[in-house]
Design a protein around this motif. Structure first.
Motif, short mmCIF file in Angstrom:
data_model
loop_
_atom_site.label_atom_id
_atom_site.label_comp_id
_atom_site.label_asym_id
_atom_site.label_seq_id
_atom_site.Cartn_x
_atom_site.Cartn_y
_atom_site.Cartn_z
N ASP B 248 0.85 -1.21 0.00
CA ASP B 248 0.00 0.00 0.00
C ASP B 248 0.88 1.25 0.00
OD1 ASP B 248 -2.24 -1.51 0.08
OD2 ASP B 248 -2.85 -0.98 2.13
N HIS B 249 1.92 1.23 0.80
CA HIS B 249 2.79 2.41 0.89
C HIS B 249 3.63 2.59 -0.36
CE1 HIS B 249 1.76 3.89 4.82
NE2 HIS B 249 1.55 2.62 5.16
N CYS B 250 3.92 1.49 -1.02
CA CYS B 250 4.62 1.57 -2.30
C CYS B 250 3.73 2.29 -3.32
CB CYS B 250 4.97 0.16 -2.77
SG CYS B 250 5.57 0.10 -4.46
N ILE B 251 2.44 1.88 -3.39
CA ILE B 251 1.50 2.53 -4.33
C ILE B 251 1.35 4.01 -3.98
CG2 ILE B 251 -0.76 2.42 -5.43
CD1 ILE B 251 -1.17 -0.32 -4.26
N LYS B 252 1.24 4.28 -2.67
CA LYS B 252 1.08 5.67 -2.23
C LYS B 252 2.28 6.49 -2.69
CE LYS B 252 -1.19 4.65 2.16
NZ LYS B 252 -2.57 5.10 2.30
N SER B 253 3.47 5.96 -2.51
CA SER B 253 4.66 6.73 -2.85
C SER B 253 4.67 7.00 -4.36
CB SER B 253 5.93 6.02 -2.40
OG SER B 253 6.14 4.87 -3.18
N SER B 254 4.22 6.03 -5.13
CA SER B 254 4.17 6.22 -6.57
C SER B 254 3.22 7.36 -6.94
CB SER B 254 3.73 4.91 -7.25
OG SER B 254 3.48 5.14 -8.61
N HIS B 255 2.06 7.39 -6.29
CA HIS B 255 1.08 8.45 -6.56
C HIS B 255 1.63 9.81 -6.10
CE1 HIS B 255 -2.63 10.59 -7.12
NE2 HIS B 255 -2.72 10.88 -5.83
N LEU B 256 2.28 9.83 -4.95
CA LEU B 256 2.85 11.09 -4.46
C LEU B 256 3.90 11.62 -5.43
CD1 LEU B 256 3.01 9.99 -0.74
CD2 LEU B 256 1.76 12.02 -1.58
N PHE B 257 4.68 10.70 -5.96
CA PHE B 257 5.66 11.10 -6.97
C PHE B 257 4.94 11.72 -8.18
CE2 PHE B 257 7.27 9.44 -11.05
CZ PHE B 257 8.31 10.35 -11.23
N ASN B 258 3.85 11.09 -8.63
CA ASN B 258 3.11 11.63 -9.78
C ASN B 258 2.58 13.03 -9.49
OD1 ASN B 258 3.55 9.36 -11.31
ND2 ASN B 258 1.60 8.39 -10.76
N LEU B 259 2.13 13.24 -8.26
CA LEU B 259 1.65 14.58 -7.89
C LEU B 259 2.78 15.60 -7.90
CD1 LEU B 259 -0.85 13.82 -4.96
CD2 LEU B 259 -1.39 14.99 -7.10
N LEU B 260 3.91 15.22 -7.33
CA LEU B 260 5.06 16.13 -7.32
C LEU B 260 5.49 16.45 -8.75
CD1 LEU B 260 7.03 14.50 -4.37
CD2 LEU B 260 6.25 16.88 -4.45
N ASP B 261 5.42 15.43 -9.58
CA ASP B 261 5.79 15.62 -10.99
C ASP B 261 4.85 16.62 -11.65
OD1 ASP B 261 7.48 15.04 -13.09
OD2 ASP B 261 6.22 13.42 -13.86
N ALA B 262 3.54 16.47 -11.38
CA ALA B 262 2.55 17.38 -11.98
C ALA B 262 2.77 18.81 -11.49
CB ALA B 262 1.14 16.92 -11.65
N ARG B 263 3.24 18.94 -10.27
CA ARG B 263 3.50 20.27 -9.72
C ARG B 263 4.77 20.87 -10.27
NH1 ARG B 263 2.26 23.87 -7.79
NH2 ARG B 263 2.32 24.14 -5.55
N GLY B 264 5.49 20.08 -11.06
CA GLY B 264 6.65 20.60 -11.76
C GLY B 264 7.85 20.85 -10.87
N VAL B 265 7.94 20.13 -9.76
CA VAL B 265 9.06 20.40 -8.85
C VAL B 265 10.14 19.32 -8.93
CG1 VAL B 265 7.69 21.75 -7.24
CG2 VAL B 265 7.89 19.26 -6.91
N ILE B 266 9.95 18.39 -9.86
CA ILE B 266 10.95 17.33 -9.97
C ILE B 266 11.75 17.55 -11.26
CG2 ILE B 266 11.27 14.86 -10.33
CD1 ILE B 266 8.89 14.37 -8.55
N SER B 267 13.05 17.70 -11.12
CA SER B 267 13.88 17.93 -12.30
C SER B 267 14.11 16.59 -13.02
CB SER B 267 15.22 18.53 -11.91
OG SER B 267 16.03 17.53 -11.33
N VAL B 268 14.67 16.71 -14.23
CA VAL B 268 14.86 15.51 -15.03
C VAL B 268 15.73 14.49 -14.31
CG1 VAL B 268 15.72 14.65 -17.23
CG2 VAL B 268 14.59 16.86 -17.12
N THR B 269 16.79 14.97 -13.70
CA THR B 269 17.69 14.02 -13.04
C THR B 269 17.06 13.43 -11.79
OG1 THR B 269 18.76 16.04 -12.30
CG2 THR B 269 20.00 14.67 -13.81
N GLU B 270 16.31 14.25 -11.07
CA GLU B 270 15.64 13.75 -9.85
C GLU B 270 14.59 12.71 -10.21
OE1 GLU B 270 15.35 17.36 -6.65
OE2 GLU B 270 14.22 17.54 -8.49
N ARG B 271 13.99 12.92 -11.37
CA ARG B 271 12.90 12.07 -11.81
C ARG B 271 13.33 10.60 -11.80
NH1 ARG B 271 9.75 10.56 -15.79
NH2 ARG B 271 7.59 11.18 -15.42
N ALA B 272 14.48 10.36 -12.45
CA ALA B 272 14.99 8.99 -12.53
C ALA B 272 15.25 8.44 -11.13
CB ALA B 272 16.25 8.97 -13.37
#
Lengths: 678, 295
Positions: B248-272
Motif C-alpha cells: 500500500d505504501h509503495c503505491i502511495k509513494s508512486s502516486h505522491l511522486f506523480n503529484l510532485l511531478d505534476a506540480r513541476g518540482v521534480i527535475s529531469v535528473t531527480e525524476r529517474a
C-alpha cells in the motif's frame, strides 16, 4: 528431389521483425539441413506467419570412410587414444600394411527423418530481437505465442514435437494445418504443397507475399487518391510497415475535418504516420489534401463505412491533441523558451542543452564570417535553434524538431532566414536529404555538427566499429556535404583548434577524413588519391582537398600521369634500397658533378619546376601544377634510359641519388605518389 | 442515434455503467473473480495487488475489476474532450495465460456489440513496461478502426522478478471505449446510465478542482514529506514480512511522486532517482509477497 514446406503460425508478429525473421529461418534451415543440400529457398512473412519452401534431397546416402590409425607396433596409449577419439573398439580395426585402419559407415537417413530430428532444435535456436514466455507448461519462447507448426515434405507431414523432458513444448507438434484470415476465414485446413498453401490462403483472405501486399496497398491508395485528383506522399517505410500489419489489405479513403486544415502539413503528416499509419495526400498544387488514405485488414459487411467513420473520428481526436499543442506552444515566445534549455540534459557528461546552445551561438558567430552570413542573424538563429525542444509539439513528436521551431519563430516575427535556419540546421539527416543553402542555415548546420563531434570526442564517446550511438558519422558526412555543396572555404583544422575547447583536433580531422574517403569510395572516386594528398593538407579545407584530389586523379588518368607514376616508383624504389645501405640522400645536388647531359637537363628542369609547382599548389592552380609535373616526364625517362645511378664512383652515385630524391620531393609537392594504388 | 455498434432496432448503445456490467458478466462467465477497485490512489489498474502481486508465484489466478486511475499531469480543468486526470480502467488478469487469450478478448468486444466483421480489429505491437514496478511484458495495443481500445500484455517480469507463470493482462480504457461505442466526441457527453445522467454531470467538477489541486495548490513540501514517510513505512513493514500493507505504501509513494511531478518540482535528473526509489519498494514488496506464497 522433394519439396519441403514450413509455416510457423503465431499471434501477431511486430511488423518490423518479420523480414528479418524470414531471413533467420532461411539461414537456420540452410545450416541445419545442409546434408539435404536445400536449394531454391523461398521465404514468406506477414503478421501471423513466417514460412519457407525449399527443394531438398530425398535422403542422405550412406557414406563410408576409412581412418588410418597408429602403426601395429605403436605404444598402447596411442591405440587407446585413437579408439577413444572415434568411439571404436579394437575389434573393429583391421590391418593394412603396417597400420591399423578403422572403416567407418555413416548410415543414410531419409529427408523426413533428418528434418524431424533437426527442426525442434532449430526452432529453439531461432533468435528474435525480443522473445517471450507464455502459458505455464514450457520454457520454449517465441516472439509472441506460437500456435501452429506446419511442416510437410512432398505433401506428407514431417512428424516432430517440441516436448523436452517434463517440458511439454506448449503441446506444439508439427502438422499440415494452417488457418486463414482471423475473421473472414478462421477455420483450420490442411495443405499439401507451398503452391496449394498460397492459393488456399488467397481464397481465405490472406496474401502471403509481403511484396504483393505492398503492391496492392500502393496501387490501392494511389488509385483512390487519383479518383479525387490527389497524389499520395511517397513513404516507403510506412508502406513496408503497413504491409506487415495486414494479411488482406483493403485500402480506404477518409476525410479530414476542415477545422484542422490550418495545422502545419508536417504536423498532420507526422501525426497520421506515427500514431495511425495513415498515408498523407497532396493536391495538384502540392498542398495537404483534405483526405487521408489508410488500409483495413478486413472486407467489412458495410463496405467499410463504419471503419472509415471510426478512423475519421480517431483522426479528429489526434488533430485536436495536435491543435492543443500548436495553440499552447505559440502562446509562448521561442526566445523565452531558451532559458528552460538549461534544465534539459543534453548528455550527462556534456551538460545541458542550454550550455550547448551557448557554444552554438559562439560557433555560429565565427562561422558567419566564413560562410558569408549576417553574424547577428546567425547568432540569433543559433540561440533559438533548440528552443522548440521545450515545446509540447516536439515533446509529442520528436521528429518535428526544427520544423516546429521554424513555425514558432515565424509566428514570433523572427527573421525568415533565421527561422529557416532553425529548421534546416539538422539537415542533411540522411543520404537523400537536402543540404541547407542559405548562409545562415549553413552556419548553424555546421556549428551544430562540429560541436556534436568535438564534444563527444572530448568525453571519449567516439564511434566504434559496431556502434555510433550519437550518430557522429552522420554528422561528419553532413559537414562534408554542407561544405561541398555550398563550396565553403573553411580550414577545419584551424577552425577547430581556434573555436573548440579541446586538444583533439588531429583525431577529429582524421575521423572526418575517413568519412570523406568512405564517401569518395561510394561515389566511385579514387580514394587512394585522397590519401596521397592528405599529408600536405593539414588544414582540411575540404573544397581545396577535393579540387586537388580531382586534379591528381585526372592527371593519373593521362598517359603522362601514368608514365610519370611508373618513373616515380622507380625512383622511389632505388632510393629505398640505397637509403637502407647508407642513409638518406637528400642533400644538395652538386651541379659540378653532373657529367651527362640527361642529368643536367633533369636538374635544370627541377630547378625550374620546384618553385613553379610549389606556387601553383599554394595558389590552388592544381591543374597547372599537374601540367608542370608532366614536363618532368621526358627528362626523367631520358635519365633512367641513359644514366647509371649506382655509378662505381661514390661521389657520382651519391649525387645521382640526391637528384632522384629531388625528383621525389618535387612530385611529393603535388601529391604523395607512394600512396597511389594500382 | 447513429452508433458504432450493431444494435437491434430501437435499442440504444450501452451506457457507461452498462459497459462495465457487460464486461463483468462476460469475464465472470470466463471464470474470473469479479473484484472491486483497490482503495488506494494509483496511476494504472496494474498497480492493484490483484495484478502486481498475484502475477507472481505458481498459484493460478483469474480476476477482473474496475480500477479508478489517477494521472495528475493529465488534468485539463475539464476543458479537453479526451483527457482526464481521473478515469477508469477495466482490468483482467489470467494466470497462466490461456491458449485462446486473443479469442477470449475478441469475444469480449463482441459482447460489447463490436462486430469484427464490421470493424477493423488489429493487434499492433506494444511492448509494455512499468519502470516504477520493475515490470515488463510483450503484447499489443488492440485497435478498432484505428483507435486503441485496449492493451494486451503477456507479463514477463514484475518487481524485477521473472514471473513463474506468464499472465495474460488486458486493460480497457473505459471512457475511450464508451466514447467509441456511443459515438461521442467529448468524454463529458458520455451517457452514464441510460437515463439522462452524463459523465460530465458526475465528474466535471472533480476534473476542474483536481486540476487546480494537481497543478497549483497541492502542498509540495507536504507531498515530499509524505513520500518520504511512505517510503520509510514501506521498508519498515517489509522488515516485519507484511507484504500487503507495505505494498500500500509503495503505491502511495508512486502516486505522491506523480503529484510532485505534476506540480513541476521534480527535475529531469531527480525524476529517474524517484522512479528508482519506488521501484526498489515495489521489488521489496514483490519479494516479500513471493516469500509468503512459497511458505
Amino acid at each position: 528431389m522433394s519439396e519441403l514446406f514450413i509455416e510457423l503460425f503465431s499471434e501477431e508478429i511486430p511488423a518490423r521483425m518479420q523480414a528479418r525473421a524470414a531471413e533467420e529461418l532461411s539461414r537456420l534451415v540452410a545450416e541445419a539441413l545442409a546434408p539435404l543440400a536445400p536449394s531454391d529457398i523461398r521465404t514468406f512473412f506477414g503478421p501471423r506467419r513466417i514460412a519457407l519452401a525449399a527443394t531438398v534431397a530425398r535422403a542422405v546416402a550412406e557414406s563410408r570412410s576409412s581412418e588410418r590409425g597408429p602403426r601395429r607396433n605403436a605404444p598402447e596409449q596411442a591405440l587407446a587414444g585413437f579408439l577413444r577419439k572415434h568411439g571404436a573398439a579394437r575389434a573393429q580395426l583391421r590391418e593394412e600394411g603396417d597400420f591399423l585402419v578403422l572403416d567407418r559407415v555413416v548410415p543414410g537417413i531419409a529427408a523426413a527423418a533428418l528434418i524431424a530430428r533437426e527442426l525442434p532444435g532449430l526452432l529453439r535456436r531461432f533468435s528474435w530481437p525480443k522473445s517471450m514466455r507464455w502459458g505455464g507448461t514450457s520454457s520454449f519462447t517465441w516472439v509472441r505465442p506460437l500456435r501452429r507448426i506446419l511442416c510437410i515434405l512432398d505433401g506428407e507431414t514431417v512428424p516432430f514435437d517440441l516436448r523436452d523432458g517434463a517440458d511439454n513444448g506448449h503441446g506444439l507438434a508439427s502438422g499440415n494445418l494452417t488457418e486463414g484470415h482471423r475473421f473472414l476465414a478462421p477455420a483450420a485446413f490442411a495443405v499439401h504443397s507451398c503452391a496449394e498453401w498460397r492459393e488456399a490462403l488467397r481464397d481465405r483472405f490472406v496474401i502471403v507475399d509481403a511484396a504483393e501486399r505492398r503492391r496492392v496497398i500502393w496501387d490501392g491508395v494511389t488509385r483512390l487518391a487519383a479518383g479525387h485528383g490527389l497524389t499520395v506522399v511517397d513513404d516507403p517505410g510506412l508502406l513496408d510497415e503497413v504491409a506487415g500489419l495486414v494479411e488482406w489489405p483493403v485500402p480506404l479513403l477518409g476525410a479530414i475535418d476542415a477545422a484542422y486544415m490550418d495545422l502545419p502539413p508536417e504536423v498532420m503528416q507526422v501525426s497520421m504516420r506515427v500514431n495511425q499509419r495513415y498515408f498523407a495526400l497532396r493536391d495538384p498544387a502540392g498542398n495537404a489534401a483534405q483526405c487521408f488514405a489508410f488500409v483495413a485488414n478486413v472486407v467489412a459487411t458495410d463496405d467499410g463505412r463504419t471503419i472509415i467513420a471510426g478512423n475519421e473520428r480517431v483522426l479528429r481526436a489526434r488533430f485536436a491533441d495536435a491543435r492543443h499543442f500548436w495553440d499552447l506552444d505559440r502562446a509562448v515566445r521561442l526566445d523565452s523558451r531558451v532559458a528552460a534549455l538549461d534544465k534539459i540534459t543534453f548528455h550527462a557528461k556534456l551538460g545541458s542543452q542550454g550550455a550547448r546552445v551557448q557554444r552554438l551561438v559562439r560557433l555560429a558567430g565565427a562561422l558567419a564570417f566564413i560562410v558569408g552570413a549576417d553574424p547577428e542573424q546567425a547568432r540569433r538563429a543559433a540561440r533559438l535553434c533548440k528552443a522548440d525542444l521545450t515545446s509540447g509539439m516536439v515533446g509529442e513528436f520528436p521528429e518535428l524538431q526544427g520544423v516546429m521551431g521554424r513555425y514558432y519563430a515565424l509566428h514570433d516575427g523572427e527573421d525568415a532566414a533565421a527561422a529557416d535556419a532553425i529548421r534546416d540546421h539538422y539537415a542533411p539527416k540522411g543520404a537523400g536529404d537536402e543540404v541547407p543553402t542559405h548562409p545562415v542555415g549553413v552556419a548553424i548546420a555546421l556549428a551544430d555538427k562540429l560541436d556534436q563531434i568535438a564534444e563527444f570526442f572530448r568525453i571519449g564517446e567516439k564511434p566504434t566499429g559496431s556502434g555510433d550511438p550519437y550518430a557522429l558519422r552522420r554528422a561528419a558526412l553532413g559537414i562534408i556535404r554542407v561544405i561541398r555543396d555550398n563550396r565553403i572555404r573553411l580550414g577545419l583544422g584551424d577552425f577547430l583548434s581556434r573555436h573548440t575547447n579541446i586538444g583533439q583536433t588531429a583525431e577529429i580531422l582524421a575521423f572526418i577524413g575517413e568519412r570523406l574517403r568512405v564517401q569518395l569510395r561510394a561515389e566511385g572516386a579514387r580514394h587512394d588519391v585522397l590519401n596521397a594528398i592528405l599529408p600536405g593538407e593539414t588544414d582540411y579545407d575540404i573544397v581545396r582537398l577535393l579540387a586537388r584530389t580531382d586534379a591528381v586523379a585526372a592527371f593519373l588518368a593521362t598517359d603522362d600521369g601514368a608514365n610519370l607514376l611508373v618513373a616515380y616508383r622507380r625512383a622511389a624504389n632505388i632510393l629505398r634500397i640505397e637509403e637502407k645501405k647508407d642513409g638518406p640522400h637528400d642533400g644538395p645536388v652538386d651541379t659540378a658533378l653532373l657529367g651527362q647531359p640527361e642529368e643536367q637537363v633533369l636538374a635544370a628542369t627541377l630547378d625550374r619546376l620546384e618553385p613553379a609547382i610549389g606556387a601553383a599548389i599554394r595558389d590552388e592552380k592544381f591543374t597547372e601544377a599537374m601540367a608542370d609535373l608532366a614536363v618532368l616526364r621526358p627528362p626523367l625517362d631520358a635519365f633512367f634510359d641513359k644514366v647509371t645511378v649506382n655509378d662505381p664512383a661514390p661521389e657520382l652515385r651519391r649525387n645521382r641519388l640526391r637528384l632522384l630524391a629531388r625528383v621525389r620531393a618535387a612530385m611529393n609537392l603535388a601529391a604523395d605518389f607512394s600512396r597511389i594504388e594500382g | 442515434m447513429d452508433t458504432n455498434i450493431s444494435l437491434p432496432p430501437g435499442s440504444a448503445p450501452p451506457s457507461f455503467q452498462d459497459l462495465i456490467l457487460r464486461l463483468h458478466a462476460y469475464w465472470s462467465a470466463q471464470g474470473c473473480l469479479i473484484l472491486q477497485p483497490y482503495d488506494v490512489e494509483m496511476g494504472a489498474g496494474t498497480f492493484h495487488p490483484a495484478t502486481t502481486l498475484r502475477a507472481l508465484g505458481r498459484r493460478p489466478w483469474a480476476a477482473a475489476y474496475v480500477q479508478p486511475c489517477r494521472r495528475p499531469s493529465d488534468g485539463r480543468y475539464a476543458e479537453n474532450p479526451n483527457r482526464l486526470q481521473h478515469y477508469y480502467q477495466y482490468q483482467v488478469i489470467v494466470k497462466p495465460s490461456p491458449a485462446d487469450a486473443q479469442a477470449l478478448l475478441l469475444d469480449s468486444y463482441r459482447a460489447l456489440g463490436l462486430d469484427p466483421l464490421r470493424h477493423d480489429f488489429r493487434f499492433v505491437e506494444d511492448d509494455w513496461e512499468s519502470p516504477t514496478l520493475g515490470a515488463w511484458g510483450l503484447g499489443w495495443e488492440v485497435w478498432c478502426d484505428g483507435m486503441e481500445v485496449g492493451q494486451f500484455t503477456y507479463f514477463q517480469q514484475v518487481g524485477g522478478i521473472a514471473v513463474d507463470l506468464p499472465s495474460f493482462e488486458m486493460t480497457y480504457g473505459l471512457e475511450r471505449l464508451a466514447m467509441y461505442v456511443q459515438d461521442v466526441e467529448n468524454v463529458f457527453d458520455l451517457d452514464f446510465n441510460g437515463r439522462g445522467v452524463s459523465y460530465g454531470d458526475v465528474f466535471r467538477r472533480a476534473e476542474v478542482e483536481y486540476s487546480g489541486h494537481n497543478f497549483e495548490h497541492a502542498d509540495t513540501a507536504m507531498l515530499t514529506r509524505h513520500f518520504e514517510d511512505s517510503e520509510r513505512e514501506c521498508a519498515a513493514l517489509l522488515g516485519h514480512g507484511l507484504a500487503l500493507p507495505a505494498y500500500d505504501h509503495c503505491i502511495k509513494s508512486s502516486h505522491l511522486f506523480n503529484l510532485l511531478d505534476a506540480r513541476g518540482v521534480i527535475s529531469v535528473t531527480e525524476r529517474a532517482a524517484y522512479i528508482g526509489r519506488v521501484r526498489a519498494l515495489a521489488k521489496g514488496c514483490c519479494e516479500s509477497w513471493l516469500a509468503g506464497e512459497r511458505d
